[in-house]
Design an enzyme around this catalytic site. Structure first.
Site, mmCIF file in Angstrom:
data_model
loop_
_atom_site.group_PDB
_atom_site.id
_atom_site.type_symbol
_atom_site.label_atom_id
_atom_site.label_comp_id
_atom_site.label_asym_id
_atom_site.label_seq_id
_atom_site.Cartn_x
_atom_site.Cartn_y
_atom_site.Cartn_z
ATOM 1 C CB CYS A 86 2.805 12.417 6.130
ATOM 2 S SG CYS A 86 3.274 10.811 6.405
ATOM 3 C CB SER A 114 6.684 7.642 0.664
ATOM 4 O OG SER A 114 6.627 8.988 1.003
#
Length: 346
Positions: free
Chosen positions: A259, A97
């Site tokens: 993101c 991530s």
């Protein structure tokens, strides 16, 4: 494999509270039990297939809430890495991530677990998705910005047809950016990426993920076990050319950050369509206005796919510390999730 015991063997877990553009990515810095496995991928698989008591303990109620992740620091399994980490979320452990990686780098350097060199510190992180290089720009003991050289990102399917009950037939990009994404143009569902639409976007993304997963299969050519579509990310183009992003995470909630892996995936679709080249830069903007800068650092191939090496630049902030302990009489060592906050079970 023997799972971690229901009543944890660790007396106290120490965590740094960190957020990246509003997305919480806490970091366990002390007290976690060892995870079996010779590689980071094996360790992630161990968590996802039996050794999940720690994950549940730190990501579910009453010690956590829906809109957050927790990063487990793990000694690196390869000699060229300075540290390793695995992303723990309410559904499972994930291989990578971008926002969580920014949180981890900031936590490692500002807590001095890895020495900070001003004005520039380079470190390498061992993740289940591969080695991630981070360059932190530092001053006065603080990480001002961090640039991550992510793992290779590539388009698996472009404009792949998917049948949906609510929106009919849709064209969806299936892309790897560190995990697999289904990228959806937000206007195809009649919404905009705005804070007041967050609940509708979250519910739409959760529904689409179930329908897309039932119709599309993925398998990473080089990473056995990376074979699920982790997230749906909605996208739109801003008037200034930036990409507005909205990634939907379990349990049907919105990523507060732009993101990093999803933006890497979107950059890979632009490359596959001939809209960016090596050296080009784009801005990704979150639903709340936070920004990452994305850069096509290099190109390569992954299996039969043309791929890019994306770089992600952003910032994270440490906002506190906490200690978690468990009492042998605690009735909820494995945590729980109620539908008023977490939504109905999938």
């Amino acid at each position: 494999m023997t799972p971690f015991p229901a009543q944890a063997p660790w007396p106290v877990l120490k965590l740094l509270q960190v957020h990246c553009q509003g997305e919480i990515g806490k970091v366990i810095v002390e007290g976690a039990p060892p995870v079996p496995g010779a590689t980071m991928m094996e360790k992630m698989a161990a968590i996802n297939h039996g050794h999940d008591s720690l994950r549940r303990f730190v990501t579910l109620e009453p010690r956590a809430h829906a809109a957050m992740s927790v990063n487990l620091l793990v000694p690196p399994t390869r000699p060229d890495a300075d540290a390793g980490f695995i992303v723990l979320q309410s559904d499972r452990a994930h291989p990578m991530s971008g926002s969580n990686c920014l949180c981890v780098v900031t936590a490692l350097l500002e807590s001095r677990q890895v020495p900070m060199c001003e004005p520039r510190t380079v470190l390498h992180l061992d993740t289940p998705a591969g080695l991630v290089r981070a360059v932190a720009h530092c001053a006065n003991g603080r990480c001002l910005t961090v640039t991550l050289r992510n793992v290779a990102a590539f388009a698996h399917h472009l404009a792949h047809p998917v049948n949906t009950r609510k929106w009919g037939r849709m064209a969806v990009d299936i892309v790897f950016g560190g995990v697999y994404y289904a990228l959806v143009n937000v206007r195809d569902i009649g919404l905009e990426i705005r804070p007041e639409h967050a609940r509708d976007l979250a519910e739409a993304g959760a529904a689409l993920k179930r329908e897309i997963a039932a119709q599309v299969s993925v398998s990473h050519p080089d990473l056995p076990g990376v074979d699920t579509i982790a997230y749906v990310m909605f996208r739109d183009i801003e008037p200034d050319g930036a990409v507005r992003t909205c990634t939907i995470l379990d349990p049907a909630r919105v990523d507060r950050s732009p993101c990093g892996t999803g933006s890497s995936a979107n950059l890979a679709t632009l490359y596959a369509r001939g809209l960016v080249r090596r050296g080009d830069t784009r801005v990704s903007r979150s639903i709340g206005g936070g920004e990452f800068t994305l850069h096509v650092a290099d190109t390569c191939t992954v299996g039969e796919h043309a791929a890019i090496i994306p770089e992600i630049t952003g910032s994270a902030w440490i906002y506190g510390r906490e200690e978690l302990r468990i009492d042998p009489t605690d009735p909820f060592p494995q945590g729980f999730a109620l539908s008023d906050t977490w939504g109905a079970p999938a």
